[in-house]
Design a protein around this motif. Structure first.
Motif, PDB file in Angstrom:
ATOM      1  N   UNK A   7     -47.239   2.519 -19.401  1.00 23.21           N
ATOM      2  CA  UNK A   7     -46.997   3.959 -19.464  1.00 23.21           C
ATOM      3  C   UNK A   7     -46.359   4.395 -18.147  1.00 23.21           C
ATOM      4  N   UNK A   8     -45.049   4.629 -18.128  1.00 26.28           N
ATOM      5  CA  UNK A   8     -44.371   4.990 -16.878  1.00 26.28           C
ATOM      6  C   UNK A   8     -44.794   6.360 -16.382  1.00 26.28           C
ATOM      7  N   UNK A   9     -44.672   6.608 -15.085  1.00 27.48           N
ATOM      8  CA  UNK A   9     -45.025   7.923 -14.543  1.00 27.48           C
ATOM      9  C   UNK A   9     -44.228   9.036 -15.226  1.00 27.48           C
ATOM     10  N   UNK A  10     -44.923  10.081 -15.603  1.00 25.17           N
ATOM     11  CA  UNK A  10     -44.282  11.227 -16.255  1.00 25.17           C
ATOM     12  C   UNK A  10     -44.872  12.504 -15.671  1.00 25.17           C
ATOM     13  N   UNK A  11     -44.002  13.434 -15.332  1.00 24.08           N
ATOM     14  CA  UNK A  11     -44.417  14.661 -14.656  1.00 24.08           C
ATOM     15  C   UNK A  11     -45.461  15.433 -15.461  1.00 24.08           C
ATOM     16  N   UNK A  80     -43.055   7.450  -4.202  1.00 27.14           N
ATOM     17  CA  UNK A  80     -42.378   6.317  -3.566  1.00 27.14           C
ATOM     18  C   UNK A  80     -41.131   5.914  -4.358  1.00 27.14           C
ATOM     19  N   UNK A  81     -40.459   4.871  -3.881  1.00 21.79           N
ATOM     20  CA  UNK A  81     -39.318   4.327  -4.597  1.00 21.79           C
ATOM     21  C   UNK A  81     -39.799   3.901  -5.982  1.00 21.79           C
ATOM     22  N   UNK A  82     -39.228   4.495  -7.006  1.00 21.47           N
ATOM     23  CA  UNK A  82     -39.751   4.308  -8.350  1.00 21.47           C
ATOM     24  C   UNK A  82     -39.365   2.949  -8.926  1.00 21.47           C
ATOM     25  N   UNK A  83     -40.364   2.233  -9.427  1.00 20.31           N
ATOM     26  CA  UNK A  83     -40.144   0.990 -10.155  1.00 20.31           C
ATOM     27  C   UNK A  83     -40.478   1.259 -11.610  1.00 20.31           C
ATOM     28  N   UNK A  84     -39.509   1.077 -12.493  1.00 14.89           N
ATOM     29  CA  UNK A  84     -39.690   1.471 -13.890  1.00 14.89           C
ATOM     30  C   UNK A  84     -39.802   0.268 -14.810  1.00 14.89           C
ATOM     31  N   UNK A  85     -40.081  -0.905 -14.265  1.00 13.88           N
ATOM     32  CA  UNK A  85     -40.257  -2.092 -15.097  1.00 13.88           C
ATOM     33  C   UNK A  85     -41.670  -2.642 -14.904  1.00 13.88           C
ATOM     34  N   UNK A 105     -36.929  -2.742  -7.204  1.00  9.91           N
ATOM     35  CA  UNK A 105     -36.889  -1.660  -6.215  1.00  9.91           C
ATOM     36  C   UNK A 105     -35.488  -1.103  -6.012  1.00  9.91           C
ATOM     37  N   UNK A 106     -34.463  -1.943  -6.209  1.00  9.30           N
ATOM     38  CA  UNK A 106     -33.092  -1.468  -5.973  1.00  9.30           C
ATOM     39  C   UNK A 106     -32.360  -1.118  -7.257  1.00  9.30           C
TER      40      UNK A 106
END
Length: 226
Positions: A7-11, A80-85, A105-106
Protein backbone atom coordinates in the motif's frame (compact mmCIF):
# COMPACT_ATOMS: atom_id res chain seq x y z
CA UNK A 1 7.10 -15.82 -0.03
CA UNK A 2 6.98 -12.03 -0.31
CA UNK A 3 3.30 -11.94 -1.41
CA UNK A 4 2.20 -9.19 1.01
CA UNK A 5 0.21 -6.51 -0.76
CA UNK A 6 1.94 -3.14 -0.93
CA UNK A 7 0.00 0.00 0.00
CA UNK A 8 1.95 3.06 -1.22
CA UNK A 9 1.86 6.31 0.77
CA UNK A 10 -1.27 8.30 0.00
CA UNK A 11 -2.12 11.75 1.31
CA UNK A 12 -4.55 11.96 4.25
CA UNK A 13 -4.99 8.20 4.65
CA UNK A 14 -4.83 6.39 7.97
CA UNK A 15 -2.46 3.55 7.05
CA UNK A 16 0.10 2.75 4.34
CA UNK A 17 3.60 1.35 3.92
CA UNK A 18 5.93 3.90 5.49
CA UNK A 19 8.70 5.10 3.12
CA UNK A 20 11.12 5.13 6.09
CA UNK A 21 10.62 1.65 7.59
CA UNK A 22 8.50 0.07 4.83
CA UNK A 23 6.07 -1.29 7.46
CA UNK A 24 2.30 -1.09 6.89
CA UNK A 25 1.45 1.15 9.82
CA UNK A 26 -0.94 3.76 11.20
CA UNK A 27 -0.12 7.38 10.34
CA UNK A 28 -0.77 10.52 12.43
CA UNK A 29 -1.43 13.80 10.60
CA UNK A 30 -0.93 17.51 11.28
CA UNK A 31 -0.56 20.85 9.51
CA UNK A 32 2.89 22.49 9.54
CA UNK A 33 3.69 25.72 11.34
CA UNK A 34 6.94 27.67 10.91
CA UNK A 35 8.64 28.69 14.18
CA UNK A 36 11.41 31.19 14.77
CA UNK A 37 14.90 29.68 15.04
CA UNK A 38 15.77 31.58 18.24
CA UNK A 39 19.53 31.40 18.24
CA UNK A 40 19.93 28.27 16.13
CA UNK A 41 22.81 27.62 13.78
CA UNK A 42 21.30 29.81 11.04
CA UNK A 43 21.10 32.89 13.24
CA UNK A 44 23.59 35.51 12.08
CA UNK A 45 23.43 39.09 10.94
CA UNK A 46 22.40 38.10 7.42
CA UNK A 47 19.49 35.78 8.27
CA UNK A 48 16.01 36.89 9.28
CA UNK A 49 13.71 34.22 10.71
CA UNK A 50 9.92 34.21 10.91
CA UNK A 51 6.92 32.54 12.49
CA UNK A 52 3.92 31.72 10.35
CA UNK A 53 1.01 29.31 10.03
CA UNK A 54 1.70 27.74 6.64
CA UNK A 55 -0.95 27.13 4.05
CA UNK A 56 -2.98 23.95 4.60
CA UNK A 57 -1.31 22.37 1.57
CA UNK A 58 1.72 21.85 3.86
CA UNK A 59 1.15 18.69 5.94
CA UNK A 60 3.20 16.28 7.98
CA UNK A 61 2.50 12.65 8.87
CA UNK A 62 4.18 10.51 11.51
CA UNK A 63 4.56 6.73 11.35
CA UNK A 64 3.30 4.90 14.44
CA UNK A 65 5.83 2.10 13.90
CA UNK A 66 9.14 3.97 13.44
CA UNK A 67 8.18 7.50 14.54
CA UNK A 68 9.74 9.11 11.46
CA UNK A 69 7.96 11.96 9.69
CA UNK A 70 6.88 12.53 6.10
CA UNK A 71 6.50 16.07 4.71
CA UNK A 72 3.76 16.65 2.12
CA UNK A 73 3.15 19.58 -0.23
CA UNK A 74 0.05 19.68 -2.46
CA UNK A 75 -0.62 16.05 -1.48
CA UNK A 76 2.81 14.96 -2.73
CA UNK A 77 5.72 13.72 -0.63
CA UNK A 78 8.72 16.05 -0.68
CA UNK A 79 10.56 14.23 2.15
CA UNK A 80 11.88 11.55 2.30
CA UNK A 81 12.92 10.57 -1.21
CA UNK A 82 9.94 8.50 -2.26
CA UNK A 83 10.44 4.84 -3.16
CA UNK A 84 7.36 3.49 -4.92
CA UNK A 85 8.43 -0.11 -5.47
CA UNK A 86 8.45 -3.14 -3.19
CA UNK A 87 11.63 -4.12 -1.38
CA UNK A 88 13.96 -6.49 -3.22
CA UNK A 89 13.53 -10.22 -2.67
CA UNK A 90 15.32 -11.18 0.55
CA UNK A 91 17.06 -14.14 -1.13
CA UNK A 92 18.97 -11.91 -3.55
CA UNK A 93 22.66 -11.35 -2.85
CA UNK A 94 23.42 -8.15 -0.93
CA UNK A 95 25.08 -6.49 -3.94
CA UNK A 96 21.95 -7.06 -6.04
CA UNK A 97 19.71 -5.64 -3.32
CA UNK A 98 21.95 -2.58 -3.08
CA UNK A 99 21.68 -1.97 -6.85
CA UNK A 100 17.91 -2.47 -6.66
CA UNK A 101 17.48 0.07 -3.83
CA UNK A 102 19.75 2.61 -5.53
CA UNK A 103 17.64 2.27 -8.68
CA UNK A 104 14.46 2.71 -6.63
CA UNK A 105 15.77 5.93 -5.05
CA UNK A 106 16.66 7.57 -8.38
CA UNK A 107 13.70 6.27 -10.40
CA UNK A 108 11.65 9.49 -10.15
CA UNK A 109 14.63 11.61 -11.23
CA UNK A 110 15.92 9.34 -14.00
CA UNK A 111 14.06 6.19 -15.12
CA UNK A 112 16.85 5.51 -17.60
CA UNK A 113 19.54 5.53 -14.89
CA UNK A 114 17.33 3.26 -12.77
CA UNK A 115 17.02 0.80 -15.68
CA UNK A 116 20.79 0.80 -16.14
CA UNK A 117 21.25 -0.12 -12.47
CA UNK A 118 18.67 -2.90 -12.82
CA UNK A 119 20.65 -4.24 -15.77
CA UNK A 120 23.70 -4.41 -13.48
CA UNK A 121 21.57 -6.17 -10.87
CA UNK A 122 20.49 -8.67 -13.54
CA UNK A 123 24.10 -9.35 -14.45
CA UNK A 124 24.86 -10.13 -10.80
CA UNK A 125 21.70 -12.25 -10.56
CA UNK A 126 22.90 -14.42 -13.45
CA UNK A 127 26.07 -15.01 -11.47
CA UNK A 128 24.05 -15.91 -8.36
CA UNK A 129 22.19 -18.43 -10.54
CA UNK A 130 25.47 -20.16 -11.35
CA UNK A 131 26.50 -18.42 -14.59
CA UNK A 132 29.61 -16.33 -15.27
CA UNK A 133 27.83 -12.97 -14.97
CA UNK A 134 29.88 -11.36 -17.74
CA UNK A 135 27.62 -11.67 -20.79
CA UNK A 136 23.93 -11.62 -19.86
CA UNK A 137 22.82 -12.91 -23.26
CA UNK A 138 25.20 -15.88 -23.02
CA UNK A 139 24.13 -16.54 -19.43
CA UNK A 140 20.46 -16.67 -20.47
CA UNK A 141 21.37 -19.01 -23.33
CA UNK A 142 23.09 -21.37 -20.88
CA UNK A 143 20.13 -21.25 -18.49
CA UNK A 144 17.78 -22.15 -21.36
CA UNK A 145 19.99 -25.18 -22.13
CA UNK A 146 19.55 -26.24 -18.51
CA UNK A 147 15.75 -26.23 -18.93
CA UNK A 148 14.87 -22.66 -17.91
CA UNK A 149 11.13 -22.00 -17.76
CA UNK A 150 10.14 -19.98 -20.90
CA UNK A 151 8.37 -17.34 -18.77
CA UNK A 152 11.55 -16.79 -16.75
CA UNK A 153 13.55 -16.59 -19.98
CA UNK A 154 11.19 -13.91 -21.30
CA UNK A 155 11.49 -11.98 -18.03
CA UNK A 156 15.29 -12.14 -18.18
CA UNK A 157 15.32 -10.91 -21.78
CA UNK A 158 12.90 -8.06 -21.03
CA UNK A 159 15.25 -6.87 -18.28
CA UNK A 160 18.30 -7.37 -20.48
CA UNK A 161 16.95 -5.50 -23.51
CA UNK A 162 15.52 -2.57 -21.54
CA UNK A 163 18.75 -2.36 -19.55
CA UNK A 164 20.78 -2.31 -22.75
CA UNK A 165 18.65 0.57 -24.05
CA UNK A 166 19.39 2.46 -20.85
CA UNK A 167 23.14 2.07 -21.36
CA UNK A 168 23.06 2.42 -25.17
CA UNK A 169 19.91 4.39 -26.12
CA UNK A 170 18.08 2.68 -28.95
CA UNK A 171 14.48 2.07 -29.93
CA UNK A 172 13.05 2.37 -26.42
CA UNK A 173 12.97 5.83 -24.84
CA UNK A 174 12.89 4.92 -21.16
CA UNK A 175 12.48 8.52 -20.04
CA UNK A 176 9.09 8.47 -21.77
CA UNK A 177 8.22 4.95 -20.63
CA UNK A 178 8.38 5.14 -16.84
CA UNK A 179 5.79 2.37 -16.50
CA UNK A 180 8.14 0.01 -18.36
CA UNK A 181 10.93 0.73 -15.90
CA UNK A 182 8.59 0.24 -12.92
CA UNK A 183 7.76 -3.22 -14.24
CA UNK A 184 11.46 -4.07 -14.40
CA UNK A 185 11.62 -3.91 -10.59
CA UNK A 186 8.75 -6.41 -10.40
CA UNK A 187 10.39 -8.65 -12.98
CA UNK A 188 13.64 -8.83 -11.03
CA UNK A 189 11.72 -9.89 -7.92
CA UNK A 190 9.64 -12.33 -9.98
CA UNK A 191 12.78 -14.03 -11.33
CA UNK A 192 14.27 -14.26 -7.82
CA UNK A 193 11.00 -15.65 -6.45
CA UNK A 194 10.82 -18.40 -9.08
CA UNK A 195 14.52 -19.22 -9.42
CA UNK A 196 15.68 -18.89 -5.81
CA UNK A 197 12.97 -18.51 -3.17
CA UNK A 198 10.53 -21.18 -4.33
CA UNK A 199 13.30 -23.74 -4.93
CA UNK A 200 14.77 -22.95 -1.51
CA UNK A 201 11.41 -23.49 0.16
CA UNK A 202 10.90 -26.79 -1.66
CA UNK A 203 14.34 -27.92 -0.40
CA UNK A 204 13.34 -26.93 3.13
CA UNK A 205 10.09 -28.91 2.90
CA UNK A 206 11.98 -31.90 1.49
CA UNK A 207 14.60 -31.80 4.25
CA UNK A 208 11.79 -31.86 6.81
CA UNK A 209 10.70 -35.29 5.56
CA UNK A 210 11.65 -38.24 7.78
CA UNK A 211 15.20 -39.44 7.14
CA UNK A 212 14.07 -42.95 6.12
CA UNK A 213 11.69 -41.44 3.54
CA UNK A 214 14.49 -39.36 2.02
CA UNK A 215 16.80 -42.36 1.95
CA UNK A 216 14.09 -44.38 0.20
CA UNK A 217 13.72 -41.64 -2.44
CA UNK A 218 17.50 -41.49 -2.97
CA UNK A 219 17.61 -45.26 -3.38
CA UNK A 220 14.76 -45.14 -5.88
CA UNK A 221 16.51 -42.45 -7.93
CA UNK A 222 19.94 -44.09 -7.73
CA UNK A 223 21.43 -41.27 -5.65
CA UNK A 224 22.91 -43.52 -2.97
CA UNK A 225 26.66 -44.00 -2.77
CA UNK A 226 27.92 -47.51 -3.55
Amino acid sequence: MGKEKYYPPKHATGQFHCPHCNVYAKQFWAHIRARRIWGGTFMDSYVTDFSEDLDKKWNISKCEHCGDKIIWLDENIIYPKLIIVKNPNEDLDEGIKANYMEAAKIFNDSPRAAAALLRLALQKLCKQLGEKGKDINEDIKNLVKKGLNPQIQKSLDILRINGNNAVHPGEINLEENQEKVLKLFSLLNFIAEKMITELKEIDNFYNDLPKNSRESIDKRDGNTES
